[in-house]
Design a protein around this motif. Structure first.
Motif, PDB file in Angstrom:
ATOM      1  N   LEU A   2      -1.843 -13.990   7.177  1.00  0.00           N
ATOM      2  CA  LEU A   2      -1.685 -14.261   5.753  1.00  0.00           C
ATOM      3  C   LEU A   2      -0.201 -14.307   5.446  1.00  0.00           C
ATOM      4  O   LEU A   2       0.569 -13.474   5.926  1.00  0.00           O
ATOM      5  CB  LEU A   2      -2.350 -13.164   4.921  1.00  0.00           C
ATOM      6  CG  LEU A   2      -3.831 -12.897   5.190  1.00  0.00           C
ATOM      7  CD1 LEU A   2      -4.296 -11.685   4.399  1.00  0.00           C
ATOM      8  CD2 LEU A   2      -4.660 -14.118   4.850  1.00  0.00           C
ATOM      9  N   HIS A   3       0.199 -15.267   4.613  1.00  0.00           N
ATOM     10  CA  HIS A   3       1.614 -15.431   4.288  1.00  0.00           C
ATOM     11  C   HIS A   3       1.842 -15.194   2.809  1.00  0.00           C
ATOM     12  O   HIS A   3       1.229 -15.857   1.972  1.00  0.00           O
ATOM     13  CB  HIS A   3       2.082 -16.836   4.674  1.00  0.00           C
ATOM     14  CG  HIS A   3       1.924 -17.121   6.128  1.00  0.00           C
ATOM     15  ND1 HIS A   3       2.819 -16.678   7.071  1.00  0.00           N
ATOM     16  CD2 HIS A   3       0.947 -17.774   6.803  1.00  0.00           C
ATOM     17  CE1 HIS A   3       2.411 -17.062   8.268  1.00  0.00           C
ATOM     18  NE2 HIS A   3       1.269 -17.722   8.134  1.00  0.00           N
ATOM     19  N   LEU A   9       1.347 -11.053   6.962  1.00  0.00           N
ATOM     20  CA  LEU A   9       0.384 -10.018   7.347  1.00  0.00           C
ATOM     21  C   LEU A   9      -0.394 -10.558   8.529  1.00  0.00           C
ATOM     22  O   LEU A   9      -0.985 -11.624   8.448  1.00  0.00           O
ATOM     23  CB  LEU A   9      -0.563  -9.705   6.187  1.00  0.00           C
ATOM     24  CG  LEU A   9       0.077  -9.380   4.837  1.00  0.00           C
ATOM     25  CD1 LEU A   9      -1.008  -9.083   3.803  1.00  0.00           C
ATOM     26  CD2 LEU A   9       1.056  -8.238   4.947  1.00  0.00           C
ATOM     27  N   ARG A  10      -0.358  -9.796   9.630  1.00  0.00           N
ATOM     28  CA  ARG A  10      -1.067 -10.231  10.830  1.00  0.00           C
ATOM     29  C   ARG A  10      -1.851  -9.057  11.392  1.00  0.00           C
ATOM     30  O   ARG A  10      -1.512  -7.895  11.157  1.00  0.00           O
ATOM     31  CB  ARG A  10      -0.092 -10.774  11.863  1.00  0.00           C
ATOM     32  CG  ARG A  10       0.904  -9.755  12.354  1.00  0.00           C
ATOM     33  CD  ARG A  10       1.656 -10.235  13.584  1.00  0.00           C
ATOM     34  NE  ARG A  10       2.652  -9.288  13.984  1.00  0.00           N
ATOM     35  CZ  ARG A  10       2.419  -8.129  14.605  1.00  0.00           C
ATOM     36  NH1 ARG A  10       1.177  -7.762  14.875  1.00  0.00           N
ATOM     37  NH2 ARG A  10       3.416  -7.332  14.944  1.00  0.00           N
ATOM     38  N   PRO A  11      -2.907  -9.338  12.155  1.00  0.00           N
ATOM     39  CA  PRO A  11      -3.690  -8.245  12.732  1.00  0.00           C
ATOM     40  C   PRO A  11      -2.822  -7.334  13.594  1.00  0.00           C
ATOM     41  O   PRO A  11      -1.971  -7.797  14.360  1.00  0.00           O
ATOM     42  CB  PRO A  11      -4.741  -8.970  13.581  1.00  0.00           C
ATOM     43  CG  PRO A  11      -4.866 -10.321  12.936  1.00  0.00           C
ATOM     44  CD  PRO A  11      -3.478 -10.654  12.458  1.00  0.00           C
ATOM     45  N   ALA A  12      -3.029  -6.046  13.429  1.00  0.00           N
ATOM     46  CA  ALA A  12      -2.294  -5.047  14.213  1.00  0.00           C
ATOM     47  C   ALA A  12      -2.829  -5.022  15.636  1.00  0.00           C
ATOM     48  O   ALA A  12      -4.025  -5.218  15.868  1.00  0.00           O
ATOM     49  CB  ALA A  12      -2.429  -3.678  13.569  1.00  0.00           C
ATOM     50  N   THR A  13      -1.941  -4.783  16.597  1.00  0.00           N
ATOM     51  CA  THR A  13      -2.322  -4.662  18.005  1.00  0.00           C
ATOM     52  C   THR A  13      -1.740  -3.379  18.572  1.00  0.00           C
ATOM     53  O   THR A  13      -0.894  -2.726  17.944  1.00  0.00           O
ATOM     54  CB  THR A  13      -1.784  -5.853  18.829  1.00  0.00           C
ATOM     55  OG1 THR A  13      -0.354  -5.750  18.898  1.00  0.00           O
ATOM     56  CG2 THR A  13      -2.199  -7.186  18.219  1.00  0.00           C
ATOM     57  N   ASP A  14      -2.152  -3.041  19.779  1.00  0.00           N
ATOM     58  CA  ASP A  14      -1.615  -1.856  20.451  1.00  0.00           C
ATOM     59  C   ASP A  14      -0.097  -1.938  20.606  1.00  0.00           C
ATOM     60  O   ASP A  14       0.587  -0.915  20.597  1.00  0.00           O
ATOM     61  CB  ASP A  14      -2.257  -1.673  21.826  1.00  0.00           C
ATOM     62  CG  ASP A  14      -3.714  -1.251  21.729  1.00  0.00           C
ATOM     63  OD1 ASP A  14      -4.117  -0.751  20.656  1.00  0.00           O
ATOM     64  OD2 ASP A  14      -4.455  -1.434  22.715  1.00  0.00           O
ATOM     65  N   LYS A  54      -6.807  -3.837   9.519  1.00  0.00           N
ATOM     66  CA  LYS A  54      -5.470  -3.259   9.628  1.00  0.00           C
ATOM     67  C   LYS A  54      -4.498  -4.381   9.933  1.00  0.00           C
ATOM     68  O   LYS A  54      -4.592  -5.038  10.965  1.00  0.00           O
ATOM     69  CB  LYS A  54      -5.416  -2.192  10.723  1.00  0.00           C
ATOM     70  CG  LYS A  54      -6.103  -0.906  10.307  1.00  0.00           C
ATOM     71  CD  LYS A  54      -7.232  -0.620  11.247  1.00  0.00           C
ATOM     72  CE  LYS A  54      -7.930   0.659  10.837  1.00  0.00           C
ATOM     73  NZ  LYS A  54      -9.357   0.453  10.753  1.00  0.00           N
ATOM     74  N   LEU A  55      -3.571  -4.604   9.020  1.00  0.00           N
ATOM     75  CA  LEU A  55      -2.637  -5.700   9.146  1.00  0.00           C
ATOM     76  C   LEU A  55      -1.203  -5.183   9.160  1.00  0.00           C
ATOM     77  O   LEU A  55      -0.815  -4.378   8.303  1.00  0.00           O
ATOM     78  CB  LEU A  55      -2.807  -6.676   7.978  1.00  0.00           C
ATOM     79  CG  LEU A  55      -4.198  -7.287   7.825  1.00  0.00           C
ATOM     80  CD1 LEU A  55      -4.302  -8.029   6.499  1.00  0.00           C
ATOM     81  CD2 LEU A  55      -4.512  -8.203   8.987  1.00  0.00           C
ATOM     82  N   GLY A  65       5.660  -2.144   8.367  1.00  0.00           N
ATOM     83  CA  GLY A  65       4.642  -1.283   7.796  1.00  0.00           C
ATOM     84  C   GLY A  65       3.253  -1.786   8.105  1.00  0.00           C
ATOM     85  O   GLY A  65       3.073  -2.733   8.883  1.00  0.00           O
ATOM     86  N   LEU A  66       2.288  -1.144   7.480  1.00  0.00           N
ATOM     87  CA  LEU A  66       0.887  -1.472   7.689  1.00  0.00           C
ATOM     88  C   LEU A  66       0.188  -1.510   6.338  1.00  0.00           C
ATOM     89  O   LEU A  66       0.461  -0.681   5.466  1.00  0.00           O
ATOM     90  CB  LEU A  66       0.219  -0.415   8.574  1.00  0.00           C
ATOM     91  CG  LEU A  66      -1.237  -0.694   8.928  1.00  0.00           C
ATOM     92  CD1 LEU A  66      -1.307  -1.611  10.148  1.00  0.00           C
ATOM     93  CD2 LEU A  66      -1.982   0.595   9.212  1.00  0.00           C
ATOM     94  N   ILE A  67      -0.695  -2.474   6.181  1.00  0.00           N
ATOM     95  CA  ILE A  67      -1.576  -2.514   5.017  1.00  0.00           C
ATOM     96  C   ILE A  67      -2.994  -2.619   5.561  1.00  0.00           C
ATOM     97  O   ILE A  67      -3.248  -3.346   6.521  1.00  0.00           O
ATOM     98  CB  ILE A  67      -1.216  -3.672   4.059  1.00  0.00           C
ATOM     99  CG1 ILE A  67      -2.003  -3.552   2.748  1.00  0.00           C
ATOM    100  CG2 ILE A  67      -1.375  -5.025   4.714  1.00  0.00           C
ATOM    101  CD1 ILE A  67      -1.448  -4.409   1.620  1.00  0.00           C
TER     102      ILE A  67
END
Length: 173
Positions: A2-3, A9-14, A54-55, A65-67
Motif C-alpha cells: 500500500l502506498h 506499507l508492506r507485509p512484514a517478514t522475518d 502486520k505491515l 515502524g509497524l502498523i
C-alpha cells in the motif's frame, strides 16, 4: 503493498525483526509498547501470529515502524482495529498519520469495513493528536485498561473512525 503520500506499507517478514525490535527498544516507543527482555523474539512471535495483518511502515527505503490490523467478523459487529508504532527519529513529519490513513483507506475500500477503532493510552497525547488528524474521534475512556511496567493500571482511550470521516489525501493504494 500500500502506498501513502510518503510511506509504503508492506507485509512484514522475518528479515524485519531486527529493525522492528530496535524501534520497539527506543524509550519513546517502549513506554507504550513494552515487552520482555528479548524484544527480537517477541517481535518474531508477533509477526508469526496468523491473526490480523502486520505491515512494515517503510520510508525512504527503511523500516521505521509497524502498523497492524485485526477484523471482527461477526456481521452484527463487523469492524477493524488498528495499532501502530513508529521510530521517534521520524516523528513530526506526518508519517504516522500517513500510515494510519493509508491502512484505514485500504480497510474501508478493499475490505468493506465501515468503522475502525484504535485504542491509545489515554496519556499518549501525541498519538491521540495524530489519530484525530486522520478523523478518529474519542468514544470513551477504558478505565484501568492496561498494566504498566510497574504493575499499576492505566486508562486507554477508545477512538473510532467511520468511513465518511476519513480526512486527508487519497494516497495511491
Amino acid at each position: 503493498m500500500l502506498h501513502g503520500e510518503s510511506v509504503t506499507l508492506r507485509p512484514a517478514t522475518d528479515a524485519d525483526v531486527p529493525a522492528l525490535a530496535a524501534v520497539r527498544a527506543k524509550p519513546e516507543v517502549h513506554q507504550w509498547w513494552r515487552g520482555g527482555s528479548d524484544l527480537a523474539a517477541e517481535v518474531a512471535r508477533e509477526l508469526a501470529d496468523p491473526d490480523g495483518g502486520k505491515l512494515v511502515i517503510q520510508y525512504e527505503g527503511r523500516a521505521i515502524g509497524l502498523i497492524q490490523w485485526h477484523e471482527e467478523e461477526d456481521p452484527d459487529y463487523r469492524h477493524a482495529g488498528i495499532d501502530i508504532y513508529l521510530d521517534p527519529s521520524v516523528r513530526g513529519r506526518g508519517l504516522g498519520g500517513d500510515a494510519v490513513r493509508t491502512l484505514a483507506r485500504h480497510l474501508f475500500d478493499d475490505h468493506g469495513h465501515h468503522r475502525i477503532t484504535i485504542d491509545p493510552a489515554a496519556s499518549n497525547a501525541a498519538a491521540i493528536r495524530c489519530y484525530e488528524k486522520v478523523g478518529f474521534r474519542p468514544v470513551g475512556v477504558m478505565r484501568r485498561y492496561e498494566r504498566a511496567a510497574d504493575g499499576t493500571w492505566h486508562d486507554g482511550l477508545l477512538m473510532d473512525l467511520l468511513a465518511d470521516e476519513l480526512t486527508g489525501p487519497a494516497g495511491t493504494s
